[in-house]
Write an enzyme that holds these catalytic residues in place. Structure first.
Site, PDB file in Angstrom:
ATOM      1  N   LYS A  80      27.353  34.649  60.003  1.00  0.00           N
ATOM      2  CA  LYS A  80      28.774  34.376  59.787  1.00  0.00           C
ATOM      3  C   LYS A  80      29.600  35.549  60.319  1.00  0.00           C
ATOM      4  O   LYS A  80      29.192  36.704  60.184  1.00  0.00           O
ATOM      5  CB  LYS A  80      28.994  34.188  58.286  1.00  0.00           C
ATOM      6  CG  LYS A  80      30.344  33.638  57.877  1.00  0.00           C
ATOM      7  CD  LYS A  80      30.352  33.393  56.361  1.00  0.00           C
ATOM      8  CE  LYS A  80      31.676  32.838  55.864  1.00  0.00           C
ATOM      9  NZ  LYS A  80      31.654  32.611  54.390  1.00  0.00           N
ATOM     10  N   SER A 130      30.855  29.210  49.016  1.00  0.00           N
ATOM     11  CA  SER A 130      30.965  29.154  50.478  1.00  0.00           C
ATOM     12  C   SER A 130      29.639  29.049  51.230  1.00  0.00           C
ATOM     13  O   SER A 130      29.644  28.787  52.430  1.00  0.00           O
ATOM     14  CB  SER A 130      31.737  30.368  50.994  1.00  0.00           C
ATOM     15  OG  SER A 130      33.108  30.172  50.839  1.00  0.00           O
ATOM     16  N   SER A 162      33.382  28.121  53.029  1.00  0.00           N
ATOM     17  CA  SER A 162      33.861  28.727  54.248  1.00  0.00           C
ATOM     18  C   SER A 162      32.760  28.975  55.285  1.00  0.00           C
ATOM     19  O   SER A 162      33.055  29.204  56.448  1.00  0.00           O
ATOM     20  CB  SER A 162      34.546  30.058  53.939  1.00  0.00           C
ATOM     21  OG  SER A 162      33.622  30.991  53.425  1.00  0.00           O
TER      22      SER A 162
END
Lengths: 99, 484
Positions: B79, B178, B154
């Site tokens: 990420k 997330s 996310s």
């Protein structure tokens, strides 16, 4: 509940300077959110301590030993404006104000 | 040999036995990403050159017998809020569009030492704030299961990149769900470790008392292997735990006899999709058939979890994001007359709408006159919820629930109503408020064919419970295998 005065105050604290339309939208969103979190008023909490951190409750100390720092050049390279290894900022003290 | 159908451990084994070369795997993977990712937008950066260089180095070490871990040579991606030295780390924000860290996050450092090959940085909600991966400055991520839908957020990029087989595993971060919710929406498997299990050093801060890095992969075994590498004490993170690390691969044991599983009654009183409810209750029944003792119980105060979470998370975010001043790094507005204008214009232009909303909310709940009514109250509620979970874990080894109340949502339908979007985090935020470990894995599909996620939450430091139960369920149900 969220009036113009509050929005302006919070914007100042946040160092944000939004235009009128953005502020109006934010005002509505924040009102919705604050209504929603108002559900917490249902629950009795006075007997319970606040819990800011779950596990660690003590500070972590280390020996004061010199270590290699991050490479200065690579760190400073991320600044949009710089001179050698210095960050450049606009003048913070107004000129010509001295008496 | 199709390497893309393999799990990370299967590919690692082939590489270890030298049936597949590291360089060969990396080249194929990069080509596949270049061909495929236009459809999903899971990647923000592909670092081909660095990956090819590392591949040669890792192959050499494997040949010399210096690297023989199960993930050596296996390509992965992380990420884009996890710092990578010399490689752009943007947080999917205009604010950090050109930010190049001078250091690696601890989790990255540990993966490199285990022979991992970083192929790139993955798309996400801006600063990890969002549940759909649509707030990214680099455009929305699309769900490989249905490109008209969001992969969740996310960590939408990390989940989509695994679901599309672009990558064998990824790292996400989980502040309020997330990792788990995007896994649920994409049919992948993920773990949010116990708070303090994985170092946060080099993870760009959102809400520091909740943030944890964790693995997203094709199955439970791969997650266990990745967690083995990234977990452990790190002196650079003041909240890193010295608690026993263990070998999570040893928890890949079939059997849940005598395991006690609790189902919180309150969760099933929340509004949720009927098909999600059926699939999760069916999974509970399967656990019973496999020998676990499953029962309903009352988990008090959980309906206050989401509001408490948003108050605390926004408060911490408003403080953490005050570092973006336009000067030392990050976006800087041009032609500013004075320092105040520089701060304000850089922040106003550099942050997106959802980020600004949370900074504002955070400063509101922390401001004089509101602090006790909101922030302090939320911290007390957090304590009540923690006690509620502590009590439950005196009785149960695992708490079972859905991961999300719905399956993947259509793109473009969530951002206009923040309250509705926030309330979708009902099942995941409690694990962050309490620091407990959580896992999500697929447990079926709805009539539209979209994956449904099952969430398991364990006592602190007992990822072992989740891995064992998850592994058993997965072996028994075969959802992942059935699909690909």
């Amino acid at each position: 509940m969220i009036d113009d005065k509050t929005i302006n105050h919070i914007s100042r604290l946040s160092r944000l300077n939004m235009n009128r339309a953005e502020k109006e939208k934010l005002k509505k969103d924040m009102e919705d959110i604050i209504n929603y979190i108002g559900i917490l008023n249902e629950i009795e909490v006075t007997e319970t301590e606040p819990l800011p951190y779950i596990f660690s409750t003590s500070n972590v100390f280390r020996e004061d030993v010199k270590k290699e720092s991050q490479p200065v050049k690579a760190v400073v390279a991320n600044a949009e404006e710089r001179t050698e290894n210095y960050f450049k900022v606009p003048r913070t003290i107004e000129a010509g104000n001295g008496k | 040999m199709n390497i893309f159908n393999m799990t990370a451990l299967q590919l690692g084994e082939k590489i270890n036995k030298r049936e597949i070369g590291v360089l060969e795997a990396v080249k194929e993977a990069v080509k596949y990403i270049k061909d495929t990712d236009k459809k999903y937008n899971a990647f923000i950066t592909v670092c081909e050159e660095e990956a090819l260089g590392r591949a040669e180095d890792v192959q050499k070490k494997i040949n010399e017998g210096k690297l023989n871990g199960p993930l050596a040579g296996v390509p992965m991606a992380v990420k884009d809020n996890i710092c990578t030295s010399g490689i752009k780390t943007t947080c999917a924000s205009k604010m950090l569009e050109n930010f190049i860290p001078a250091y690696n996050a601890e989790a990255i450092e540990r993966l490199y030492n285990a022979g991992a090959i970083l192929l790139g940085k993955l798309n996400m909600d801006e600063f990890a704030m969002g549940s759909t991966s649509e707030t990214s400055f680099f455009g929305a991520v699309k769900n490989p299961e249905d490109t008209g839908r969001s992969p969740g957020g996310s960590s939408g990029g990390p989940a989509a990149a695994v679901a599309s087989n672009e990558i064998w595993y990824s790292l996400g971060s989980d502040t309020g769900g997330s990792i788990r919710q995007p896994c649920s929406f994409t049919g992948t498997t993920g773990i949010k470790p116990t708070y303090g299990r994985v170092s946060r050093y080099g993870l760009i801060a959102y809400a520091s008392s909740f943030d944890q890095i964790g693995p997203i992969a094709k199955n439970v075994s791969d997650c266990a292997a990745v967690l083995n590498v990234i977990s452990g004490y790190d002196e650079k993170d003041g909240t890193s735990s010295k608690s026993e690390k263990g070998d999570f691969l040893k928890n890949l044991v079939y059997g849940v006899e005598n395991m006690k599983i609790g189902i919180p009654r309150e969760y099933f009183e929340e509004s949720m999709d009927q098909e999600v409810k059926d699939a999760v209750l069916n999974a509970a029944k399967q656990f019973e058939i496999m020998g676990a003792r499953v029962e309903e119980f009352s988990l008090e105060a959980v309906k206050y979890a989401v509001p408490a979470y948003y108050i605390i998370a926004s408060a911490e975010a408003s403080s953490n994001l005050s570092r973006y001043d336009g000067i030392k790094y990050g976006y800087r507005a041009e032609n500013c007359k004075n320092i105040s204008e520089l701060y304000e214009r850089s922040r106003t232009d550099g942050f997106g709408e959802e980020v600004k909303r949370r900074i504002m909310l955070g400063n509101f709940v922390l401001s004089s006159g509101y602090y006790d009514a909101y922030y302090n109250k939320a911290l007390r509620v957090r304590n009540i919820i923690k006690r509620s979970f502590d009590k439950a874990f005196e009785k149960y080894d695992i708490i079972l629930s859905p991961t999300a109340p719905e399956t993947a949502l259509k793109l473009g339908e969530s951002l206009s109503d923040p309250v509705k979007m926030y309330s979708g985090d009902i099942f995941t935020v409690s694990a962050n408020l309490t620091g407990l470990p959580g896992m999500t894995l697929p447990c079926g599909r709805d009539t539209a064919g979209l994956p449904i996620g099952l969430q398991l939450i364990g006592p602190a430091w007992k990822e072992s419970n989740l891995i064992r139960a998850g592994y058993t369920f997965e072996s028994w149900s075969g959802y992942r295998e059935a699909k690909r």
